[in-house]
Design a protein around this motif. Structure first.
Motif, PDB file in Angstrom:
ATOM      1  N   ASN A 299     -17.040 -11.002  12.900  1.00 41.72           N
ATOM      2  CA  ASN A 299     -17.301 -10.185  11.202  1.00 41.72           C
ATOM      3  C   ASN A 299     -15.931 -10.141  10.518  1.00 41.72           C
ATOM      4  O   ASN A 299     -15.672  -8.903   9.902  1.00 41.72           O
ATOM      5  CB  ASN A 299     -17.649  -8.736  11.650  1.00 41.72           C
ATOM      6  CG  ASN A 299     -19.334  -8.824  11.907  1.00 41.72           C
ATOM      7  OD1 ASN A 299     -19.690  -9.287  12.948  1.00 41.72           O
ATOM      8  ND2 ASN A 299     -19.891  -8.088  11.288  1.00 41.72           N
ATOM      9  N   ALA A 300     -15.224 -11.153  10.668  1.00 42.93           N
ATOM     10  CA  ALA A 300     -13.904 -11.318   9.741  1.00 42.93           C
ATOM     11  C   ALA A 300     -13.708 -12.183   8.564  1.00 42.93           C
ATOM     12  O   ALA A 300     -14.696 -13.312   8.710  1.00 42.93           O
ATOM     13  CB  ALA A 300     -12.890 -11.514  10.824  1.00 42.93           C
ATOM     14  N   SER A 301     -12.985 -12.080   7.723  1.00 40.06           N
ATOM     15  CA  SER A 301     -12.724 -13.044   6.605  1.00 40.06           C
ATOM     16  C   SER A 301     -12.010 -14.094   7.181  1.00 40.06           C
ATOM     17  O   SER A 301     -11.437 -14.144   8.236  1.00 40.06           O
ATOM     18  CB  SER A 301     -11.716 -12.395   5.506  1.00 40.06           C
ATOM     19  OG  SER A 301     -10.628 -12.321   6.106  1.00 40.06           O
ATOM     20  N   PRO A 302     -12.448 -15.260   6.428  1.00 39.80           N
ATOM     21  CA  PRO A 302     -11.386 -16.684   7.083  1.00 39.80           C
ATOM     22  C   PRO A 302      -9.984 -16.374   7.241  1.00 39.80           C
ATOM     23  O   PRO A 302      -9.639 -16.941   8.053  1.00 39.80           O
ATOM     24  CB  PRO A 302     -11.873 -17.770   5.895  1.00 39.80           C
ATOM     25  CG  PRO A 302     -13.074 -17.039   5.266  1.00 39.80           C
ATOM     26  CD  PRO A 302     -13.115 -15.598   5.435  1.00 39.80           C
ATOM     27  N   GLU A 303      -9.465 -15.689   6.224  1.00 40.39           N
ATOM     28  CA  GLU A 303      -7.744 -15.332   6.525  1.00 40.39           C
ATOM     29  C   GLU A 303      -7.692 -14.632   7.550  1.00 40.39           C
ATOM     30  O   GLU A 303      -6.422 -15.083   8.336  1.00 40.39           O
ATOM     31  CB  GLU A 303      -7.383 -14.719   5.203  1.00 40.39           C
ATOM     32  CG  GLU A 303      -7.398 -15.355   3.733  1.00 40.39           C
ATOM     33  CD  GLU A 303      -8.870 -15.270   3.319  1.00 40.39           C
ATOM     34  OE1 GLU A 303      -9.479 -15.991   2.329  1.00 40.39           O
ATOM     35  OE2 GLU A 303      -9.857 -14.612   3.711  1.00 40.39           O
ATOM     36  N   PHE A 304      -8.417 -13.604   7.917  1.00 46.05           N
ATOM     37  CA  PHE A 304      -8.217 -12.700   9.060  1.00 46.05           C
ATOM     38  C   PHE A 304      -8.307 -13.636  10.475  1.00 46.05           C
ATOM     39  O   PHE A 304      -7.542 -13.681  11.408  1.00 46.05           O
ATOM     40  CB  PHE A 304      -9.416 -11.873   9.341  1.00 46.05           C
ATOM     41  CG  PHE A 304      -9.220 -10.759  10.345  1.00 46.05           C
ATOM     42  CD1 PHE A 304      -8.756  -9.185  10.043  1.00 46.05           C
ATOM     43  CD2 PHE A 304      -9.722 -10.765  11.558  1.00 46.05           C
ATOM     44  CE1 PHE A 304      -8.547  -8.543  10.937  1.00 46.05           C
ATOM     45  CE2 PHE A 304      -9.607 -10.003  12.458  1.00 46.05           C
ATOM     46  CZ  PHE A 304      -9.270  -8.725  12.335  1.00 46.05           C
ATOM     47  N   VAL A 305      -9.261 -14.532  10.532  1.00 49.52           N
ATOM     48  CA  VAL A 305      -9.637 -15.366  11.450  1.00 49.52           C
ATOM     49  C   VAL A 305      -8.437 -16.623  11.854  1.00 49.52           C
ATOM     50  O   VAL A 305      -8.066 -16.677  12.892  1.00 49.52           O
ATOM     51  CB  VAL A 305     -10.920 -16.043  11.523  1.00 49.52           C
ATOM     52  CG1 VAL A 305     -11.093 -17.395  12.472  1.00 49.52           C
ATOM     53  CG2 VAL A 305     -11.929 -15.091  11.619  1.00 49.52           C
ATOM     54  N   THR A 306      -7.932 -17.165  10.585  1.00 52.06           N
ATOM     55  CA  THR A 306      -6.870 -17.865  10.552  1.00 52.06           C
ATOM     56  C   THR A 306      -5.485 -17.386  11.185  1.00 52.06           C
ATOM     57  O   THR A 306      -4.951 -17.850  11.728  1.00 52.06           O
ATOM     58  CB  THR A 306      -6.812 -18.573   9.097  1.00 52.06           C
ATOM     59  OG1 THR A 306      -7.946 -19.334   8.775  1.00 52.06           O
ATOM     60  CG2 THR A 306      -5.547 -19.632   9.034  1.00 52.06           C
ATOM     61  N   GLU A 307      -5.313 -16.257  10.914  1.00 53.82           N
ATOM     62  CA  GLU A 307      -4.039 -15.582  11.180  1.00 53.82           C
ATOM     63  C   GLU A 307      -3.860 -15.136  12.651  1.00 53.82           C
ATOM     64  O   GLU A 307      -3.162 -15.435  13.211  1.00 53.82           O
ATOM     65  CB  GLU A 307      -4.032 -14.463  10.346  1.00 53.82           C
ATOM     66  CG  GLU A 307      -2.516 -13.833  10.248  1.00 53.82           C
ATOM     67  CD  GLU A 307      -2.056 -12.921   9.329  1.00 53.82           C
ATOM     68  OE1 GLU A 307      -1.142 -12.283   9.599  1.00 53.82           O
ATOM     69  OE2 GLU A 307      -2.739 -12.726   8.480  1.00 53.82           O
ATOM     70  N   HIS A 308      -5.278 -14.946  12.949  1.00 56.02           N
ATOM     71  CA  HIS A 308      -5.463 -14.712  14.614  1.00 56.02           C
ATOM     72  C   HIS A 308      -5.438 -15.985  15.401  1.00 56.02           C
ATOM     73  O   HIS A 308      -4.594 -16.353  16.289  1.00 56.02           O
ATOM     74  CB  HIS A 308      -6.785 -14.027  14.904  1.00 56.02           C
ATOM     75  CG  HIS A 308      -6.714 -12.610  14.863  1.00 56.02           C
ATOM     76  ND1 HIS A 308      -6.870 -12.099  13.552  1.00 56.02           N
ATOM     77  CD2 HIS A 308      -6.554 -11.560  15.782  1.00 56.02           C
ATOM     78  CE1 HIS A 308      -6.801 -10.760  13.695  1.00 56.02           C
ATOM     79  NE2 HIS A 308      -6.573 -10.335  15.103  1.00 56.02           N
ATOM     80  N   GLN A 309      -6.267 -17.046  14.838  1.00 53.32           N
ATOM     81  CA  GLN A 309      -5.920 -18.433  15.432  1.00 53.32           C
ATOM     82  C   GLN A 309      -4.445 -19.143  15.462  1.00 53.32           C
ATOM     83  O   GLN A 309      -4.400 -20.012  16.141  1.00 53.32           O
ATOM     84  CB  GLN A 309      -6.952 -19.290  15.148  1.00 53.32           C
ATOM     85  CG  GLN A 309      -8.557 -18.722  15.534  1.00 53.32           C
ATOM     86  CD  GLN A 309      -9.493 -19.590  15.036  1.00 53.32           C
ATOM     87  OE1 GLN A 309      -9.523 -20.386  14.058  1.00 53.32           O
ATOM     88  NE2 GLN A 309     -10.845 -19.590  15.519  1.00 53.32           N
ATOM     89  N   ALA A 310      -3.574 -18.746  14.650  1.00 60.44           N
ATOM     90  CA  ALA A 310      -2.443 -19.157  14.625  1.00 60.44           C
ATOM     91  C   ALA A 310      -1.566 -18.803  15.699  1.00 60.44           C
ATOM     92  O   ALA A 310      -0.578 -19.466  16.239  1.00 60.44           O
ATOM     93  CB  ALA A 310      -1.771 -18.897  13.443  1.00 60.44           C
ATOM     94  N   PHE A 311      -2.038 -17.640  16.304  1.00 55.58           N
ATOM     95  CA  PHE A 311      -1.277 -17.190  17.590  1.00 55.58           C
ATOM     96  C   PHE A 311      -1.755 -17.716  18.821  1.00 55.58           C
ATOM     97  O   PHE A 311      -1.210 -18.067  19.688  1.00 55.58           O
ATOM     98  CB  PHE A 311      -1.431 -15.820  17.490  1.00 55.58           C
ATOM     99  CG  PHE A 311      -0.659 -14.794  18.656  1.00 55.58           C
ATOM    100  CD1 PHE A 311       0.854 -14.753  18.430  1.00 55.58           C
ATOM    101  CD2 PHE A 311      -1.350 -14.527  19.921  1.00 55.58           C
ATOM    102  CE1 PHE A 311       1.675 -14.297  19.816  1.00 55.58           C
ATOM    103  CE2 PHE A 311      -0.321 -14.046  20.850  1.00 55.58           C
ATOM    104  CZ  PHE A 311       0.714 -13.872  20.764  1.00 55.58           C
ATOM    105  N   MET A 312      -3.331 -17.851  18.838  1.00 60.76           N
ATOM    106  CA  MET A 312      -3.696 -18.406  19.947  1.00 60.76           C
ATOM    107  C   MET A 312      -5.369 -18.561  19.571  1.00 60.76           C
ATOM    108  O   MET A 312      -5.921 -18.068  18.359  1.00 60.76           O
ATOM    109  CB  MET A 312      -3.848 -17.510  21.255  1.00 60.76           C
ATOM    110  CG  MET A 312      -4.639 -16.434  21.120  1.00 60.76           C
ATOM    111  SD  MET A 312      -4.566 -15.318  22.858  1.00 60.76           S
ATOM    112  CE  MET A 312      -6.161 -14.786  22.838  1.00 60.76           C
TER     113      MET A 312
END
Length: 181
Positions: A157-170
């Motif tokens: 339930n997150a924005s694409p930016e929220f997801v991208t920032e998380h996936q940059a970590f893992m």
């Protein structure tokens, strides 16, 4: 006149029957748009759905931080429904609801130096407090329908930016789509 009376009764019956059963899932989108922590201060993570023990999986994403003074930010708009002192740990859980998506409950767990009170309006990015005991905090997204409560992976339930920032970590933040909290 009888015709209008019948139509009025019909409309009344239809209104009563169609407004019953409000336990249906709220389909209004709740979008998490602001990352709750500073990723430069992140040490490790417990993923959503990670096994805690043989009977339980994590109903939250747990962030373990390097900085005991790190801020916790609101991920979406809403209002503070409740502040709850955790049992056995001297930090708080902040429960936030969104008026447009009232079936969804956003939980920020393990928060110290709380900056909000019950009833306060919340905006994305607002500082809610500091990271809790053990330099950790959790985010949890719950919905209750027909008496059953489930937790859903917040990235769903997150924005694409929220997801991208998380996936940059893992990449493996969500090991399950939903779990029983």
């Amino acid at each position: 006149m009888d015709y209008f009376k019948k139509v009025w009764r019909y409309l009344l019956v239809v209104t009563v029957f169609t407004s019953c059963g409000k336990d249906a899932v709220d389909t209004s989108p709740l979008v998490l748009s602001y990352v709750p922590i500073d990723f430069s201060k992140l040490e490790s993570v417990v993923a959503f759905g990670e096994e805690i023990n043989a009977e339980k999986k994590s109903p939250a994403i747990e962030y373990i931080l390097l900085d005991a003074n790190a801020d916790i930010h609101a991920m979406a708009s809403g209002y503070v429904e409740a502040l709850v002192m955790n049992e056995g740990i001297a930090d708080y859980e902040i429960r936030v609801r969104n008026k447009k998506s009232p079936d969804w409950l956003v939980i920020y767990d393990h928060v110290l130096d709380v900056k909000v009170s019950e009833g306060d309006p919340i905006d994305p990015g607002m500082v809610l407090g500091k990271v809790g005991i053990g330099q950790r905090t959790e985010i949890q997204l719950n919905i209750k329908t027909k008496g059953t409560e489930l937790s859903y992976c917040p990235l769903g339930n997150a924005s694409p930016e929220f997801v991208t920032e998380h996936q940059a970590f893992m990449s493996d933040w969500c090991l399950e789509d939903s779990v029983v909290p």
